[in-house]
Structure formats: structure tokens, C-alpha cells
Design an enzyme around this catalytic site. Sequence first.
Site, PDB file in Angstrom:
ATOM      1  N   GLY A   7       0.731  -1.137  -0.074  1.00 56.99           N
ATOM      2  CA  GLY A   7      -0.106   0.033  -0.094  1.00 56.99           C
ATOM      3  C   GLY A   7       0.874   1.223   0.024  1.00 56.99           C
ATOM      4  N   PHE A   8       0.072   2.511   0.377  1.00 52.03           N
ATOM      5  CA  PHE A   8       0.939   3.782   0.297  1.00 52.03           C
ATOM      6  C   PHE A   8       1.992   4.029   1.243  1.00 52.03           C
ATOM      7  CE2 PHE A   8       0.088   8.036   2.004  1.00 52.03           C
ATOM      8  CZ  PHE A   8       1.050   8.659   1.521  1.00 52.03           C
ATOM      9  N   GLY A  58       2.894   1.818   3.684  1.00 49.97           N
ATOM     10  CA  GLY A  58       3.894   0.562   3.932  1.00 49.97           C
ATOM     11  C   GLY A  58       5.096   0.312   2.986  1.00 49.97           C
ATOM     12  N   THR A  71      -4.568   5.890  13.326  1.00 46.47           N
ATOM     13  CA  THR A  71      -4.910   7.138  13.066  1.00 46.47           C
ATOM     14  C   THR A  71      -5.348   7.938  14.216  1.00 46.47           C
ATOM     15  OG1 THR A  71      -6.680   7.884  11.450  1.00 46.47           O
ATOM     16  CG2 THR A  71      -7.108   5.877  12.650  1.00 46.47           C
ATOM     17  N   ASP A  72      -5.327   9.371  13.781  1.00 48.16           N
ATOM     18  CA  ASP A  72      -5.907  10.460  14.732  1.00 48.16           C
ATOM     19  C   ASP A  72      -7.472  10.205  14.629  1.00 48.16           C
ATOM     20  OD1 ASP A  72      -6.546  11.391  12.116  1.00 48.16           O
ATOM     21  OD2 ASP A  72      -5.263  13.253  12.483  1.00 48.16           O
ATOM     22  N   GLU A  73      -7.957   9.559  13.642  1.00 47.19           N
ATOM     23  CA  GLU A  73      -9.481   9.735  13.505  1.00 47.19           C
ATOM     24  C   GLU A  73     -10.287   8.873  14.786  1.00 47.19           C
ATOM     25  OE1 GLU A  73     -11.221   8.906   9.824  1.00 47.19           O
ATOM     26  OE2 GLU A  73      -9.723   9.927   8.864  1.00 47.19           O
ATOM     27  N   TYR A 121     -14.928   3.235   9.422  1.00 49.68           N
ATOM     28  CA  TYR A 121     -13.350   3.122   9.490  1.00 49.68           C
ATOM     29  C   TYR A 121     -12.802   3.294  10.732  1.00 49.68           C
ATOM     30  CZ  TYR A 121      -8.468   4.543   8.792  1.00 49.68           C
ATOM     31  OH  TYR A 121      -7.090   4.885   8.924  1.00 49.68           O
ATOM     32  N   LYS A 126     -10.853   0.812  13.373  1.00 45.28           N
ATOM     33  CA  LYS A 126      -9.355   1.067  13.699  1.00 45.28           C
ATOM     34  C   LYS A 126      -9.426   1.158  15.259  1.00 45.28           C
ATOM     35  CE  LYS A 126      -5.855   1.713  11.669  1.00 45.28           C
ATOM     36  NZ  LYS A 126      -5.102   0.862  11.007  1.00 45.28           N
ATOM     37  N   TYR A 149     -16.493  18.373  -0.841  1.00 44.74           N
ATOM     38  CA  TYR A 149     -17.697  17.815  -0.263  1.00 44.74           C
ATOM     39  C   TYR A 149     -18.289  19.165   0.126  1.00 44.74           C
ATOM     40  CZ  TYR A 149     -15.886  12.992  -0.377  1.00 44.74           C
ATOM     41  OH  TYR A 149     -15.414  11.848  -0.780  1.00 44.74           O
TER      42      TYR A 149
HETATM   43  P1  NAD Z   1      -3.352   1.890   1.909  1.00 48.72           P
HETATM   44  O1  NAD Z   1      -5.013   1.722   1.494  1.00 48.72           O
HETATM   45  O2  NAD Z   1      -2.728   2.441   0.768  1.00 48.72           O
HETATM   46  O3  NAD Z   1      -2.811   0.421   2.022  1.00 48.72           O
HETATM   47  C1  NAD Z   1      -3.274  -0.709   2.782  1.00 48.72           C
HETATM   48  C2  NAD Z   1      -2.454  -1.745   2.374  1.00 48.72           C
HETATM   49  O4  NAD Z   1      -3.051  -3.019   3.337  1.00 48.72           O
HETATM   50  C3  NAD Z   1      -2.576  -2.409   0.899  1.00 48.72           C
HETATM   51  O5  NAD Z   1      -1.553  -2.919   0.212  1.00 48.72           O
HETATM   52  C4  NAD Z   1      -3.639  -3.631   1.024  1.00 48.72           C
HETATM   53  O6  NAD Z   1      -3.474  -4.704   0.215  1.00 48.72           O
HETATM   54  C5  NAD Z   1      -3.405  -4.126   2.503  1.00 48.72           C
HETATM   55  N1  NAD Z   1      -4.209  -4.858   3.213  1.00 48.72           N
HETATM   56  C6  NAD Z   1      -5.764  -4.457   3.204  1.00 48.72           C
HETATM   57  N2  NAD Z   1      -6.329  -5.432   3.961  1.00 48.72           N
HETATM   58  C7  NAD Z   1      -5.406  -6.340   4.047  1.00 48.72           C
HETATM   59  C8  NAD Z   1      -5.360  -7.809   4.818  1.00 48.72           C
HETATM   60  N3  NAD Z   1      -6.662  -8.193   5.342  1.00 48.72           N
HETATM   61  N4  NAD Z   1      -4.190  -8.577   5.013  1.00 48.72           N
HETATM   62  C9  NAD Z   1      -3.111  -7.953   4.312  1.00 48.72           C
HETATM   63  N5  NAD Z   1      -3.271  -6.950   3.721  1.00 48.72           N
HETATM   64  C10 NAD Z   1      -4.101  -6.183   3.776  1.00 48.72           C
HETATM   65  O7  NAD Z   1      -3.274   2.410   3.338  1.00 48.72           O
HETATM   66  P2  NAD Z   1      -2.201   3.381   3.936  1.00 48.72           P
HETATM   67  O8  NAD Z   1      -2.859   4.892   3.490  1.00 48.72           O
HETATM   68  O9  NAD Z   1      -1.028   3.075   3.462  1.00 48.72           O
HETATM   69  O10 NAD Z   1      -2.444   3.137   5.541  1.00 48.72           O
HETATM   70  C11 NAD Z   1      -1.698   2.296   5.950  1.00 48.72           C
HETATM   71  C12 NAD Z   1      -1.999   2.179   7.451  1.00 48.72           C
HETATM   72  O11 NAD Z   1      -1.925   3.665   8.239  1.00 48.72           O
HETATM   73  C13 NAD Z   1      -3.408   1.851   7.804  1.00 48.72           C
HETATM   74  O12 NAD Z   1      -3.213   1.130   9.062  1.00 48.72           O
HETATM   75  C14 NAD Z   1      -4.103   3.176   7.947  1.00 48.72           C
HETATM   76  O13 NAD Z   1      -5.097   2.839   8.985  1.00 48.72           O
HETATM   77  C15 NAD Z   1      -2.885   3.951   8.806  1.00 48.72           C
HETATM   78  N6  NAD Z   1      -3.068   5.576   8.573  1.00 48.72           N
HETATM   79  C16 NAD Z   1      -3.461   5.915   7.358  1.00 48.72           C
HETATM   80  C17 NAD Z   1      -3.171   7.629   7.356  1.00 48.72           C
HETATM   81  C18 NAD Z   1      -3.200   8.132   5.939  1.00 48.72           C
HETATM   82  O14 NAD Z   1      -3.343   9.327   5.985  1.00 48.72           O
HETATM   83  N7  NAD Z   1      -3.097   7.416   4.715  1.00 48.72           N
HETATM   84  C19 NAD Z   1      -2.921   8.264   8.459  1.00 48.72           C
HETATM   85  C20 NAD Z   1      -2.889   7.511   9.655  1.00 48.72           C
HETATM   86  C21 NAD Z   1      -2.928   6.210   9.782  1.00 48.72           C
HETATM   87  O1  DAU Z   2      -6.486  11.289   9.649  1.00 46.10           O
HETATM   88  C1  DAU Z   2      -5.874  10.178   9.214  1.00 46.10           C
HETATM   89  C2  DAU Z   2      -6.851   9.493   8.048  1.00 46.10           C
HETATM   90  O2  DAU Z   2      -6.731  10.138   6.802  1.00 46.10           O
HETATM   91  C3  DAU Z   2      -6.532   8.147   7.844  1.00 46.10           C
HETATM   92  O3  DAU Z   2      -6.537   7.313   9.080  1.00 46.10           O
HETATM   93  C4  DAU Z   2      -7.277   7.768   6.772  1.00 46.10           C
HETATM   94  O4  DAU Z   2      -6.984   6.174   6.362  1.00 46.10           O
HETATM   95  C5  DAU Z   2      -7.068   8.453   5.416  1.00 46.10           C
HETATM   96  O5  DAU Z   2      -7.931   7.899   4.403  1.00 46.10           O
HETATM   97  C6  DAU Z   2      -7.355   9.793   5.727  1.00 46.10           C
HETATM   98  O6  DAU Z   2      -9.006  10.115   6.088  1.00 46.10           O
HETATM   99  P1  DAU Z   2      -9.576  11.209   5.549  1.00 46.10           P
HETATM  100  O7  DAU Z   2     -11.135  11.103   5.639  1.00 46.10           O
HETATM  101  O8  DAU Z   2      -9.212  12.293   6.563  1.00 46.10           O
HETATM  102  O9  DAU Z   2      -8.910  11.877   4.204  1.00 46.10           O
HETATM  103  P2  DAU Z   2      -9.469  11.852   2.848  1.00 46.10           P
HETATM  104  O10 DAU Z   2      -8.667  12.121   1.710  1.00 46.10           O
HETATM  105  O11 DAU Z   2     -10.788  11.007   2.435  1.00 46.10           O
HETATM  106  O12 DAU Z   2     -10.560  13.151   3.125  1.00 46.10           O
HETATM  107  C7  DAU Z   2      -9.706  14.400   3.472  1.00 46.10           C
HETATM  108  C8  DAU Z   2     -10.653  15.591   3.593  1.00 46.10           C
HETATM  109  O13 DAU Z   2     -11.247  16.021   2.402  1.00 46.10           O
HETATM  110  C9  DAU Z   2     -12.006  15.201   4.297  1.00 46.10           C
HETATM  111  O14 DAU Z   2     -12.474  16.407   5.035  1.00 46.10           O
HETATM  112  C10 DAU Z   2     -12.894  14.923   3.240  1.00 46.10           C
HETATM  113  C11 DAU Z   2     -12.778  15.758   1.996  1.00 46.10           C
HETATM  114  N1  DAU Z   2     -12.876  15.132   0.645  1.00 46.10           N
HETATM  115  C12 DAU Z   2     -12.062  14.008   0.334  1.00 46.10           C
HETATM  116  C13 DAU Z   2     -12.374  13.366  -0.679  1.00 46.10           C
HETATM  117  C14 DAU Z   2     -11.719  12.090  -0.963  1.00 46.10           C
HETATM  118  C15 DAU Z   2     -13.455  15.892  -0.256  1.00 46.10           C
HETATM  119  O15 DAU Z   2     -13.890  17.113  -0.099  1.00 46.10           O
HETATM  120  N2  DAU Z   2     -13.781  15.395  -1.510  1.00 46.10           N
HETATM  121  C16 DAU Z   2     -13.095  14.064  -1.825  1.00 46.10           C
HETATM  122  O16 DAU Z   2     -13.416  13.569  -2.808  1.00 46.10           O
END
Ligand code: NAD
Ligand code: DAU
Length: 336
Positions: free
Chosen positions: A10-11, A13, A125-127, A149, A153, A206
Site C-alpha cells: 500500500g501507500f 507501507g 490514526t488520529d481519527e 473506518y 481502527k 464535499y
Molecule cells: P492503503 O489503503 O494505501 O494500503 C493498505 C494496504 O493494506 C494495501 O496494500 C492492502 O492490500 C493491504 N491490506 C488490506 N487488507 C489487508 C489484509 N486483510 N491483509 C493483508 N493486507 C491487507 O493504506 P495507507 O494509507 O498506506 O495506510 C496504512 C496504514 O496507516 C493503515 O493502517 C491506516 O489506517 C494508517 N493510517 C493512514 C493514514 C493516511 O493518511 N493514509 C493516516 C494515519 C494512519
Molecule cells: O486522519 C488520518 C486519516 O486520513 C487516515 O486514517 C485515513 O486512512 C485516510 O484516508 C485519511 O482520512 P480522511 O477522511 O481525513 O482523508 P480523505 O483524503 O478521504 O479526506 C480528507 C478531507 O477531504 C475530508 O475532510 C473529506 C474531504 N474530501 C475527500 C475526498 C476523497 C473531499 O472534499 N472530496 C473528496 O473527494
Amino acid sequence: MKVFITGGAGFMGSNFIRFILGKYPGYEVLNFDKLTYAGNLENVRDLEGDARYQFIKGDIADEKAVKDAIETFKPDAVINYAAETHVDRSIHAPRDFIFTDVIGTYTLLEAVREFNVARFIQISTDEVYGSTPQGKFSEESSFNPSSPYSASKAGGDHMVMAYWKTYKAPIIRTHSCNNFGPFQYPEKIISLFITNILEGKKVPLYQGGEKNMREWIYVEDHCRAIDHILHYGESGEVYNIGSGDEIANIDLTKRLLRLLHAGEEVIEYVTDRPGHDFRYALDSNKLRELGWAPKWSFEEALAETVEWYKAHEAWWKKLKNKDFEKYYTQQYEERK
Ligand code: NAD
Ligand code: DAU
């Protein structure tokens, strides 16, 4: 050190695997990933052939697959990046979130306990703290999740803490703010909006949530935080990972439009996300006192990210396929 990383296709990792193999020539990594829609072996293609890196396709909720992989690899640390991560998808279909983010986390914890792995880091996550109009969440703040979600978590995180309190399993929890940067699947606001603008499409902001705030960290700074916690963190502890860079969605959108030389007519206001959290913000002093600090400024990192997507069109164009379009159409149809 041998590190077992889940969700490494994923992103975040994939960025982390590249980061630690680059920094520590003697380290070995096993990437255990189910390859869901968000998992992409292209994200780690450059690591194939490196004798220190191996990949197993597997589900963290599959007890046998997890135990076999951990028993054979004998890791010093397990870092759980794997999750279903997109809030909108969790609203649409929560089931996979519960299986992966709760049952999957529990399954890993059991294996860590059985094979005496010395360190388990839960990437969270902070969520889980919920939304706040002002102030910042500390590691002591209580959980108040809004979406399926964040509730999933939170469930996984509670289980991690229970394994510390009950079994003294050597766990650490982390809570990060929003990450952005290379290899982010083009469904999150920054990656979706950049790629839409490059394709000449509108960006779906949104309506009602355009002033909602997020705190943003460049993924490389998050990698450095996890590296720091892996080596200096204490078992049983919780660390917030925040940059302090907060921005409203509308201002972020305008900044992206400027970087990509597009006008505001590109913004399309669409139905708001149900239960949309207004603001997340973290107090990350505890981790800063342990010796970590972000290196990137938000402006520089955002410009760098835009350049990366411009240079990697083939990577994201492949992901924005028919299934992707179908999902988006269905999502907005249902919200109308
Ligand atoms: P992502 O969606 O890009 O990648 C998730 C990865 O997990 C993918 O490669 C997917 O194939 C794998 N996966 C999903 N289900 C699985 C399973 N059952 N078994 C094995 N692999 C599985 O996610 P990301 O944005 O890289 O987030 C990574 C971690 O960080 C997550 O735990 C997420 O909750 C946390 N996080 C993300 C953010 C953010 O802004 N993206 C912020 C805070 C925390
Ligand atoms: O805060 C950490 C979290 O950030 C992670 O735990 C989640 O995995 C990650 O997906 C992310 O969640 P958010 O909901 O904050 O991220 P997203 O990019 O989906 O949305 C960010 C903000 O933008 C939110 O207020 C919703 C808004 N948004 C999002 C999308 C996808 C829009 O207005 N339009 C959109 O199409």
C-alpha cells in the site's frame, strides 16, 4: 533486524519498506499483503531482486497464513500497516473494515504472542479520537470514532492495548494525522485531486465540508517517525505523529489548483460525506521529546508530491480504471 511488515504494497507501507532498506543495509523485510484494490506490487517493484526483501500474498485475518509466515521468518518486529483505509468506502461497505482492522489486528497479536516477537507496532490514526473544533488530542485523549473506518481502527487499537495490559505483549500504538506523498492510491483528497486536475476533470469537494480541517504530514516524515519508534519507543506506549500543518479543504484545493495552473471552475461541489468529521489535530510533543521532528515543510512536500504524480502518470492511470469509475459513480448516485 528482521522486520515483518503488513500492508507493504500500500501507500505508507511501501514507502516505509523502501526507507528502512535504504537506511539499514543489514535489515531484512518480509512484506505480507493481501493485495486488495489498494495493494499494488508496482509500489515495491524496485525492491524485487533485493536479497533482503521478500513478499508473501496473505490476509492478516488468516490465522494459519499469519502464523506460518511469522514462524518461518522469525521477525524481531512486526509493524502492522495493513488496513482498509478509506472513510468513504467504509460508509459504503463496512464489513471488510471490521475483518481486517479488528480481526486482522487480533490475529497478528496472537501470532506475536505465540512466537515471542520482541516488538509490535500498530500503525493507527488520529481519527480514533474523533473530531474537535479546537485544541489538540494527546495520547491520553479518549476514543470517539465517527465512521465505520475509525470505529474499526479503534477496535483494533483497543485490542492492541488489551494485549499489553493482559499479556504484556510488547506492543506500541501510533496515531498519525493525514499522510500524503508518492504511491498514494488516487482516492484520497490530495492524490484524487492532483490526478483529476491532470486528467482535465473536476475535483469533487464535499459541500458543507469545504472548511473542514486536516493536519497533513509528508509520508517520508511518517517513515522517519516509525523508524524512530521502532528503535527508541517503549513497549506499552502510545505516540501521536503530527506535523502541526493544518489546512482547510478549500484552501488545500486552491493550493493544488495553483500548483497545477488550473482555475477555480474546476471545483465541483458534491454531497457531503455522512458524519463528516470537522477537524483532527494532534499534540505530538511526546514523540518530539523522544527525538523525532518532521523535516519537510508542507509547501515543499506538496509541490514535490505534485511533481511525483506528473512524472508517474502511467502508475496512476492504470489504477483509475473501469472499477474505479464504477465505484465513484455509485458512491455519488447513492448520496444524491
Ligand atoms: P492503503 O489503503 O494505501 O494500503 C493498505 C494496504 O493494506 C494495501 O496494500 C492492502 O492490500 C493491504 N491490506 C488490506 N487488507 C489487508 C489484509 N486483510 N491483509 C493483508 N493486507 C491487507 O493504506 P495507507 O494509507 O498506506 O495506510 C496504512 C496504514 O496507516 C493503515 O493502517 C491506516 O489506517 C494508517 N493510517 C493512514 C493514514 C493516511 O493518511 N493514509 C493516516 C494515519 C494512519
Ligand atoms: O486522519 C488520518 C486519516 O486520513 C487516515 O486514517 C485515513 O486512512 C485516510 O484516508 C485519511 O482520512 P480522511 O477522511 O481525513 O482523508 P480523505 O483524503 O478521504 O479526506 C480528507 C478531507 O477531504 C475530508 O475532510 C473529506 C474531504 N474530501 C475527500 C475526498 C476523497 C473531499 O472534499 N472530496 C473528496 O473527494
